[in-house]
Write a protein that holds these residues in place. Structure first.
Motif, PDB file in Angstrom:
ATOM      1  N   UNK A 114       8.106 -13.576  17.026  1.00  0.00           N
ATOM      2  CA  UNK A 114       7.006 -12.991  16.268  1.00  0.00           C
ATOM      3  C   UNK A 114       7.231 -11.492  16.129  1.00  0.00           C
ATOM      4  N   UNK A 115       7.090 -10.996  14.903  1.00  0.00           N
ATOM      5  CA  UNK A 115       7.320  -9.582  14.631  1.00  0.00           C
ATOM      6  C   UNK A 115       6.385  -8.719  15.474  1.00  0.00           C
ATOM      7  N   UNK A 116       6.964  -7.726  16.137  1.00  0.00           N
ATOM      8  CA  UNK A 116       6.191  -6.734  16.889  1.00  0.00           C
ATOM      9  C   UNK A 116       5.768  -5.647  15.898  1.00  0.00           C
ATOM     10  N   UNK A 117       4.518  -5.717  15.473  1.00  0.00           N
ATOM     11  CA  UNK A 117       4.031  -4.810  14.421  1.00  0.00           C
ATOM     12  C   UNK A 117       3.996  -3.354  14.861  1.00  0.00           C
ATOM     13  N   UNK A 118       4.031  -3.106  16.169  1.00  0.00           N
ATOM     14  CA  UNK A 118       4.010  -1.725  16.634  1.00  0.00           C
ATOM     15  C   UNK A 118       5.394  -1.081  16.626  1.00  0.00           C
ATOM     16  N   UNK A 119       6.430  -1.889  16.402  1.00  0.00           N
ATOM     17  CA  UNK A 119       7.790  -1.351  16.370  1.00  0.00           C
ATOM     18  C   UNK A 119       8.585  -1.871  15.168  1.00  0.00           C
ATOM     19  N   UNK A 120       7.876  -2.276  14.131  1.00  0.00           N
ATOM     20  CA  UNK A 120       8.534  -2.762  12.911  1.00  0.00           C
ATOM     21  C   UNK A 120       7.988  -1.994  11.720  1.00  0.00           C
ATOM     22  N   UNK A 121       8.895  -1.361  10.990  1.00  0.00           N
ATOM     23  CA  UNK A 121       8.485  -0.561   9.835  1.00  0.00           C
ATOM     24  C   UNK A 121       9.490  -0.704   8.705  1.00  0.00           C
ATOM     25  N   UNK A 122       8.972  -0.707   7.478  1.00  0.00           N
ATOM     26  CA  UNK A 122       9.809  -0.626   6.286  1.00  0.00           C
ATOM     27  C   UNK A 122       9.659   0.786   5.733  1.00  0.00           C
ATOM     28  N   UNK A 123      10.773   1.468   5.604  1.00  0.00           N
ATOM     29  CA  UNK A 123      10.775   2.801   5.011  1.00  0.00           C
ATOM     30  C   UNK A 123      11.383   2.699   3.622  1.00  0.00           C
ATOM     31  N   UNK A 124      10.906   3.535   2.709  1.00  0.00           N
ATOM     32  CA  UNK A 124      11.519   3.546   1.380  1.00  0.00           C
ATOM     33  C   UNK A 124      11.764   4.981   0.947  1.00  0.00           C
ATOM     34  N   UNK A 125      12.854   5.169   0.226  1.00  0.00           N
ATOM     35  CA  UNK A 125      13.233   6.511  -0.216  1.00  0.00           C
ATOM     36  C   UNK A 125      13.701   6.464  -1.663  1.00  0.00           C
ATOM     37  N   UNK A 126      13.499   7.591  -2.346  1.00  0.00           N
ATOM     38  CA  UNK A 126      13.864   7.679  -3.762  1.00  0.00           C
ATOM     39  C   UNK A 126      14.047   9.152  -4.124  1.00  0.00           C
ATOM     40  N   UNK A 127      14.738   9.395  -5.220  1.00  0.00           N
ATOM     41  CA  UNK A 127      14.970  10.764  -5.674  1.00  0.00           C
ATOM     42  C   UNK A 127      13.748  11.286  -6.422  1.00  0.00           C
ATOM     43  N   UNK A 128      13.343  12.504  -6.106  1.00  0.00           N
ATOM     44  CA  UNK A 128      12.214  13.147  -6.780  1.00  0.00           C
ATOM     45  C   UNK A 128      12.751  14.250  -7.685  1.00  0.00           C
ATOM     46  N   UNK A 129      12.890  13.929  -8.973  1.00  0.00           N
ATOM     47  CA  UNK A 129      13.415  14.857  -9.984  1.00  0.00           C
ATOM     48  C   UNK A 129      14.819  15.356  -9.660  1.00  0.00           C
ATOM     49  N   UNK A 130      15.532  14.647  -8.798  1.00  0.00           N
ATOM     50  CA  UNK A 130      16.854  15.090  -8.394  1.00  0.00           C
ATOM     51  C   UNK A 130      16.811  16.273  -7.450  1.00  0.00           C
ATOM     52  N   UNK A 131      15.598  16.680  -7.057  1.00  0.00           N
ATOM     53  CA  UNK A 131      15.449  17.853  -6.194  1.00  0.00           C
ATOM     54  C   UNK A 131      15.521  17.501  -4.714  1.00  0.00           C
ATOM     55  N   UNK A 132      14.971  16.323  -4.353  1.00  0.00           N
ATOM     56  CA  UNK A 132      14.944  15.933  -2.941  1.00  0.00           C
ATOM     57  C   UNK A 132      14.817  14.421  -2.848  1.00  0.00           C
ATOM     58  N   UNK A 133      15.076  13.913  -1.655  1.00  0.00           N
ATOM     59  CA  UNK A 133      14.871  12.498  -1.380  1.00  0.00           C
ATOM     60  C   UNK A 133      13.547  12.355  -0.637  1.00  0.00           C
ATOM     61  N   UNK A 134      12.622  11.635  -1.237  1.00  0.00           N
ATOM     62  CA  UNK A 134      11.311  11.426  -0.635  1.00  0.00           C
ATOM     63  C   UNK A 134      11.353  10.217   0.301  1.00  0.00           C
ATOM     64  N   UNK A 135      10.746  10.352   1.469  1.00  0.00           N
ATOM     65  CA  UNK A 135      10.748   9.294   2.476  1.00  0.00           C
ATOM     66  C   UNK A 135       9.314   8.874   2.792  1.00  0.00           C
ATOM     67  N   UNK A 136       9.051   7.582   2.767  1.00  0.00           N
ATOM     68  CA  UNK A 136       7.730   7.046   3.093  1.00  0.00           C
ATOM     69  C   UNK A 136       7.916   5.747   3.858  1.00  0.00           C
ATOM     70  N   UNK A 137       6.801   5.191   4.345  1.00  0.00           N
ATOM     71  CA  UNK A 137       6.917   3.929   5.072  1.00  0.00           C
ATOM     72  C   UNK A 137       5.625   3.129   4.951  1.00  0.00           C
ATOM     73  N   UNK A 138       5.707   1.862   5.367  1.00  0.00           N
ATOM     74  CA  UNK A 138       4.531   1.008   5.505  1.00  0.00           C
ATOM     75  C   UNK A 138       4.255   0.848   6.995  1.00  0.00           C
TER      76      UNK A 138
END
Length: 195
Positions: free
Chosen positions: A32-56
């Motif tokens: 069973x997934x341990x929700x306190x230690x499992x995360x999906x992060x996503x990243x993408x280019x923001x106008x070619x200026x930087x890589x934005x990082x976020x998560x669920x």
């Protein structure tokens, strides 16, 4: 009973015991997934200026592994309302209709169709990713896999890291592309405990 009959009976019993033992060894195990230690992060280019990082922040699901047969099944549910960009305004923006539309689609899911092993370790997971009601086949590359007793919980546990690159426009979330990158890298850090 003559000697040949005794030998035949012994072989039949031994064979049955071996089959039984093999079946027991090959039994699939559910984690069973341990929700306190499992995360999906996503990243993408923001106008070619930087890589934005976020998560669920909220993920649930199960991983079923048959170690002897070297097969596995992964079933993950991501609460898309738990998106965390680090900034409340952006959290609301990404949950809007132009992107994740969490009012209509509060979850994203991944269901494996095949897990590929190299020796005892999975190296790739093929499956169906559903975001915003759109389902597409993807392949996650597994870069790390560990199976060991959890040091604190004293139960068998697994941990893994994996990643995949998708096009958000394929899932009806392509606004501002290509200025805001269409390619999104999803990185998964997962821990799961034997049920």
């Amino acid at each position: 009973m003559n000697a040949l009959s005794k030998l035949t009976s012994a072989l039949v019993i031994a064979g049955a015991a071996a089959v039984s033992a093999t079946s027991a060894l090959a039994a699939p195990e559910t984690y069973t997934v341990d929700s306190t230690h499992t995360f999906e992060r996503f990243s993408y280019s923001h106008f070619g200026m930087s890589t934005q990082l976020s998560r669920f922040n909220k993920t649930t699901g199960t991983v079923v592994v048959d170690k002897a047969a070297k097969t596995a099944k992964v079933d993950i549910v991501i609460d898309t309302t738990s998106v965390d960009t680090g900034y409340d305004t952006f959290n609301g923006h990404i949950q809007g209709a132009d992107f994740l539309d969490t009012a209509k689609f509060p979850t994203a899911t991944f269901k494996s169709t095949k897990v590929r092993f190299d020796g005892d370790k999975p190296v790739a997971i093929d499956g169906d990713l559903t975001i915003k009601g759109v389902t597409k086949p993807v392949t996650l590359t597994v870069t790390n896999f560990v199976n060991m007793p959890h040091p604190m919980l004293k139960k068998d546990a697994i941990g893994a890291d994996a990643h995949v690159v998708i096009k958000r426009s394929d899932f009806g979330a392509g606004k501002y592309a290509p200025n805001v990158g269409d390619d999104v890298t999803i990185s998964v850090s997962l821990e799961a405990i034997k049920s």
